[in-house]
Write a protein that holds these residues in place. Structure first.
Motif, mmCIF file in Angstrom:
data_model
loop_
_atom_site.group_PDB
_atom_site.id
_atom_site.type_symbol
_atom_site.label_atom_id
_atom_site.label_comp_id
_atom_site.label_asym_id
_atom_site.label_seq_id
_atom_site.Cartn_x
_atom_site.Cartn_y
_atom_site.Cartn_z
ATOM 1 N N TRP A 38 67.061 41.814 9.186
ATOM 2 C CA TRP A 38 66.492 42.493 11.012
ATOM 3 C C TRP A 38 66.765 40.856 12.005
ATOM 4 N N PRO A 39 67.354 41.591 12.789
ATOM 5 C CA PRO A 39 67.829 40.427 13.784
ATOM 6 C C PRO A 39 66.906 40.068 14.599
ATOM 7 N N ALA A 40 66.271 38.723 14.689
ATOM 8 C CA ALA A 40 65.416 38.365 15.006
ATOM 9 C C ALA A 40 65.861 37.417 16.455
ATOM 10 N N ALA A 41 65.329 37.369 17.817
ATOM 11 C CA ALA A 41 65.628 36.608 18.906
ATOM 12 C C ALA A 41 65.521 35.293 18.962
ATOM 13 N N HIS A 42 66.740 34.617 18.958
ATOM 14 C CA HIS A 42 66.615 33.092 19.240
ATOM 15 C C HIS A 42 66.447 32.219 20.045
ATOM 16 N N SER A 43 65.828 31.555 20.432
ATOM 17 C CA SER A 43 65.825 31.175 22.065
ATOM 18 C C SER A 43 66.909 29.905 21.676
ATOM 19 N N LEU A 44 67.680 30.004 23.293
ATOM 20 C CA LEU A 44 69.027 29.363 23.347
ATOM 21 C C LEU A 44 68.591 28.721 24.754
ATOM 22 N N VAL A 45 67.877 28.574 25.515
ATOM 23 C CA VAL A 45 67.303 27.320 25.901
ATOM 24 C C VAL A 45 66.703 25.943 26.677
ATOM 25 N N ALA A 46 67.019 25.511 26.732
ATOM 26 C CA ALA A 46 67.202 24.037 26.682
ATOM 27 C C ALA A 46 66.772 23.437 25.695
ATOM 28 N N GLU A 47 65.657 23.210 25.983
ATOM 29 C CA GLU A 47 64.426 22.476 24.932
ATOM 30 C C GLU A 47 64.780 23.400 23.331
ATOM 31 N N HIS A 48 65.352 24.048 23.399
ATOM 32 C CA HIS A 48 65.181 25.034 21.778
ATOM 33 C C HIS A 48 66.998 24.826 21.188
ATOM 34 N N ARG A 49 67.728 24.753 22.350
ATOM 35 C CA ARG A 49 68.498 24.889 22.021
ATOM 36 C C ARG A 49 69.409 24.354 20.655
ATOM 37 N N ALA A 50 69.507 22.749 20.412
ATOM 38 C CA ALA A 50 69.948 22.298 19.312
ATOM 39 C C ALA A 50 69.622 22.729 17.708
ATOM 40 N N HIS A 51 68.157 22.834 17.847
ATOM 41 C CA HIS A 51 67.671 23.553 16.521
ATOM 42 C C HIS A 51 68.246 24.793 16.521
#
Length: 179
Positions: A38-51
């Motif tokens: 099921w779709p989970a949220a992925h962070s796109l904030v600066a400190e997590h974006r590259a990962h």
């Protein structure tokens, strides 16, 4: 800045808060092509974006819902290409306003062997099920009828079709036997 630049990078219009109903509609729009959890949220904030983007390189096909910091839908899109959803999001994040407002993304993965037209039809179907047409500024989504969508998402590419077993091969195939 030219008029074309301001048009290209206008802040995406905010939609409703992404909830279980929206995610269910995105999931069902892919029909039998949907894969994974099921779709989970992925962070796109600066400190997590590259990962996050590196992780989403592994999802080669599917639908994604980009959200702002308040969880409001900012973009419904599809990916079906090299680099997958990670590459598609990188394209979006080249636009300063999208990079500024996209804080997270929900991903509904699809079978990477899905026909590209089926993924495109699923994007349009999801937009209709969620009720996005005319509500998120000039954004447009593919237009498909329910019959066209169904035909596309239930089709299989030729290499995945397995022929019937020949009769008399001792495998017990009773597909032609009366019930």
């Amino acid at each position: 800045m030219s008029a074309a630049d301001s048009e290209c990078c206008a802040e995406p219009v905010a939609g409703s808060v992404v909830d279980g109903r929206m995610l269910r509609h995105a999931w069902t729009a892919l029909g039998p092509l949907a894969r994974g959890d099921w779709p989970a949220a992925h962070s796109l904030v600066a400190e997590h974006r590259a990962h996050t983007l590196a992780q989403l390189n592994e999802v080669l096909a599917g639908l994604y819902l980009a959200v702002d910091a308040d969880g409001r839908l900012r973009w419904l899109g599809k990916a079906h290409r090299d680099g997958g959803i990670g590459a598609r999001l990188r394209d979006h994040l080249k636009h300063p306003e999208r990079a500024r407002v996209f804080a997270g993304v929900f991903v509904v993965a699809a079978d990477p062997f899905s026909p590209p037209q089926a993924i495109k039809a699923a994007e349009g179907r999801a937009a209709d099920l969620i009720g996005l047409r005319g509500r998120m500024g000039p954004r447009t989504w593919p237009v498909v009828t329910q019959a066209q969508w169904l035909a596309l998402v239930t089709s299989r590419p030729v290499p995945r079709i397995i022929g019937p077993r020949s009769t008399g091969d001792g495998t017990g195939d009773r597909s032609a036997a009366p019930a």
